[in-house]
Design a protein around this motif. Structure first.
Motif, PDB file in Angstrom:
ATOM      1  N   VAL A 121      83.323   8.327  32.685  1.00  0.00           N
ATOM      2  CA  VAL A 121      82.717   8.554  33.995  1.00  0.00           C
ATOM      3  C   VAL A 121      83.429   7.655  34.995  1.00  0.00           C
ATOM      4  CG1 VAL A 121      80.397   9.288  33.272  1.00  0.00           C
ATOM      5  CG2 VAL A 121      80.933   6.842  33.435  1.00  0.00           C
TER       6      VAL A 121
ATOM      7  N   SER B   1      81.237  10.375  39.621  1.00  0.00           N
ATOM      8  CA  SER B   1      80.378  10.639  38.472  1.00  0.00           C
ATOM      9  C   SER B   1      79.886   9.310  37.898  1.00  0.00           C
ATOM     10  CB  SER B   1      81.145  11.416  37.398  1.00  0.00           C
ATOM     11  OG  SER B   1      82.225  10.634  36.899  1.00  0.00           O
TER      12      SER B   1
ATOM     13  N   HIS C  10      71.179  11.437  33.681  1.00  0.00           N
ATOM     14  CA  HIS C  10      72.421  10.676  33.501  1.00  0.00           C
ATOM     15  C   HIS C  10      72.231   9.448  32.600  1.00  0.00           C
ATOM     16  CE1 HIS C  10      74.674  12.808  36.694  1.00  0.00           C
ATOM     17  NE2 HIS C  10      73.492  12.917  37.273  1.00  0.00           N
TER      18      HIS C  10
ATOM     19  N   ALA D 112      84.304  13.893  29.833  1.00  0.00           N
ATOM     20  CA  ALA D 112      83.172  13.516  30.693  1.00  0.00           C
ATOM     21  C   ALA D 112      81.924  13.357  29.839  1.00  0.00           C
ATOM     22  CB  ALA D 112      82.962  14.610  31.734  1.00  0.00           C
TER      23      ALA D 112
ATOM     24  N   SER E 282      75.752  14.994  31.042  1.00  0.00           N
ATOM     25  CA  SER E 282      74.749  14.602  32.028  1.00  0.00           C
ATOM     26  C   SER E 282      73.352  14.989  31.533  1.00  0.00           C
ATOM     27  CB  SER E 282      75.034  15.253  33.382  1.00  0.00           C
ATOM     28  OG  SER E 282      76.221  14.770  33.915  1.00  0.00           O
TER      29      SER E 282
END
Length: 503
Positions: A5, A31, A97, A497, A500
């Motif tokens: 992130v 992010s 998150h 990534a 989330s």
């Protein structure tokens, strides 16, 4: 596989949730993920479950500046604060998150890759996870969640009752009809005594030395008045918050400029509240006001139980524990079925995680605080530490605003790194909190707390008005904060990534 992130936040308490909200509010476009060791949002307010747990700062300034606290109570209890933080996270879409149950054990910066690599231990699965990020934010506060500070008491092995620490309150503790001794004189002890005296046979607060106490009404009269006037909620919050910030600052400034008058005013207020039958020596410290943190008593609850006789205060030192209680150095004995050791906190930084820069270990004690928010020599990193002489959140909000301002500045100028560079002359011998208060936990934390600065942006003076100008308006490129750009040949950011969602 590394999870990547832009911004990795450690801690989902008041500071961490606030930082995440600001990242969205300030349109940083970055992010982020939050690693939280506990299984719920709230940090301190999820951990502490002792009777009567409440804030020791007024809620108009303890709440976030961007999300009004709508109650009229001066202080709020732990469950309501915890819910407020969780509701804020939900409103700003932060909860998904957060990855719960992750204990961060190490954070390492690579100058070659311009990345932080963070190791987190999943306490449920037993696996170690790796996260990479361009930026790191420590939002863990400054104390040890595993253990509170508790001295070894002489003879405690002979005591047939139970000794507990408020930081880890036993769910099975039954104090109904019991003799309880609370050791300590700080905010926790002052909260516990009236809360436990409702059901205990008697509660004695045993202190080595007194603490300054300020009685306040349970309901904020100005907040009540603004509500009755039917002002818009946002305007009422802004007005009350500004007033309380000014009062906090004025109280602290008076204690520094005229400590004798400040002491006189504080003791007079206590004398009126406690009545004629309680010895004022129990409320008359030997130090000046605000050399240690001021304790707040809402609606006189402590004084009420003292006047009623269901609680008492003893100022003395422990000689030894006995089978049935505590013998004092004066020769008196306090009977006890339960002893609560409200003796304070054990200090640590970044939740106890190890820090490395390019393979070299970094001791947080060797760092110097820059503008009270960044640390010398730590690239692309921030540690949020709130005020000691005002509400924690006032500083946490300013720190988050500054960090977002910094991120947007870097984006606009295509910078990839920042680092605050201290000279030897910038470093003072005391810790960044040592110049403000002389409390025991601050003295104990000297071994790990970053240093205070001697001049300019390195000097931390715990002044909201000065910090507001410094963090919101002062030039970012001041020659002390150095910026860098990613070399054209540098490889792309590694890893995938992070998902989330909560886990």
């Amino acid at each position: 596989m590394a999870r990547h992130v832009d911004v990795l936040i450690i801690g989902a308490g008041l500071s961490g949730i606030g930082m995440a909200c600001h990242l969205g509010r300030e349109n940083t476009g970055r992010s982020y993920a939050i690693l939280e060791r506990r299984t719920a949002i709230g940090g301190t307010w999820d951990l502490f479950r002792y009777p009567g747990v409440r804030s020791d700062s007024d809620m108009l300034t303890f709440g976030y500046g961007f999300r009004p606290w709508n109650g009229t109570k001066v202080l709020a209890d732990g469950p309501h604060i915890r819910q407020y933080i969780a509701d804020t996270a939900a409103e700003y879409d932060v909860t998904r998150h957060i990855r719960f149950g992750r204990k961060v054990v190490k954070a390492a910066w690579s100058s070659a890759e311009q990345l932080w690599t963070t190791e987190a231990f999943d306490e449920q699965s037993g696996e170690t996870e790796i996260y990479t990020s361009s930026f790191l934010v420590g939002a863990t506060g400054y104390y040890n969640y595993d253990t509170g500070y508790r001295p070894d008491f002489p003879g405690e092995q002979n005591f047939r009752g139970r000794i507990v620490h408020p930081q880890h309150w036993p769910t099975d503790l039954d104090y109904h009809g019991k003799q309880v001794v609370v050791i300590g004189s700080g905010a926790t002890a002052i909260t516990l005594v009236p809360a436990m005296s409702t059901d205990a046979a008697h509660v004695t607060m045993l202190q080595r030395s007194p603490t300054y106490i300020a009685p306040l009404p349970a309901e904020d009269p100005v907040a009540v008045g603004l509500k009755k006037a039917k002002l818009p909620a946002a305007l009422a919050y802004k007005t009350g918050r500004a007033r309380n910030i000014a009062l906090q600052r004025a109280s602290f400034a008076l204690s520094r400029s005229n400590p004798a008058l400040s002491r006189k005013l504080l003791l007079q207020a206590v004398r009126v509240a406690v009545g004629p039958d309680v010895d004022m020596r129990h409320f008359s410290p030997t130090y000046n006001p605000w050399d240690q943190r001021l304790c707040i008593v809402p609606n006189g609850d402590l004084f009420r139980v003292l006047r009623k006789g269901s609680a008492s205060i003893v100022t003395d030192r422990i000689d030894t524990f006995t089978e049935t209680g505590i013998r004092l150095q004066s020769g008196a004995e306090l009977p006890a079925d339960i002893v609560v050791s409200a003796t304070g906190l054990d200090i640590q930084m970044l939740g106890g995680a190890a820090l490395e820069i390019d393979g070299e270990s970094v001791a947080t004690r060797d760092l110097v605080a820059y503008k009270g928010v960044l640390m010398s020599g730590l690239p692309n990193a921030m540690m949020i530490i709130g005020y000691t002489n005002a509400s924690w959140t006032l500083k946490a909000d300013l720190a988050a605003e500054y960090f977002c301002r910094l991120l947007n500045h870097m984006r606009d100028r295509k910078y990839s790194t920042f680092v605050a560079v201290a000279e030897d002359a910038d470093r003072a011998p005391e810790s960044m909190m040592g110049g403000a208060l002389s409390s025991g936990y601050i003295a104990r934390g000297d071994a790990v707390m970053p240093r205070q600065g001697r001049r300019g942006p390195w000097q931390m003076i715990n002044n909201y008005y000065r910090d507001r100008a410094l963090l919101r308006k002062a030039a970012l490129e001041d020659g002390v904060l150095r910026f860098g750009k990613r070399p054209a040949h540098a490889r792309a950011t590694p890893g995938a990534a992070v998902e989330s969602r909560s886990a």
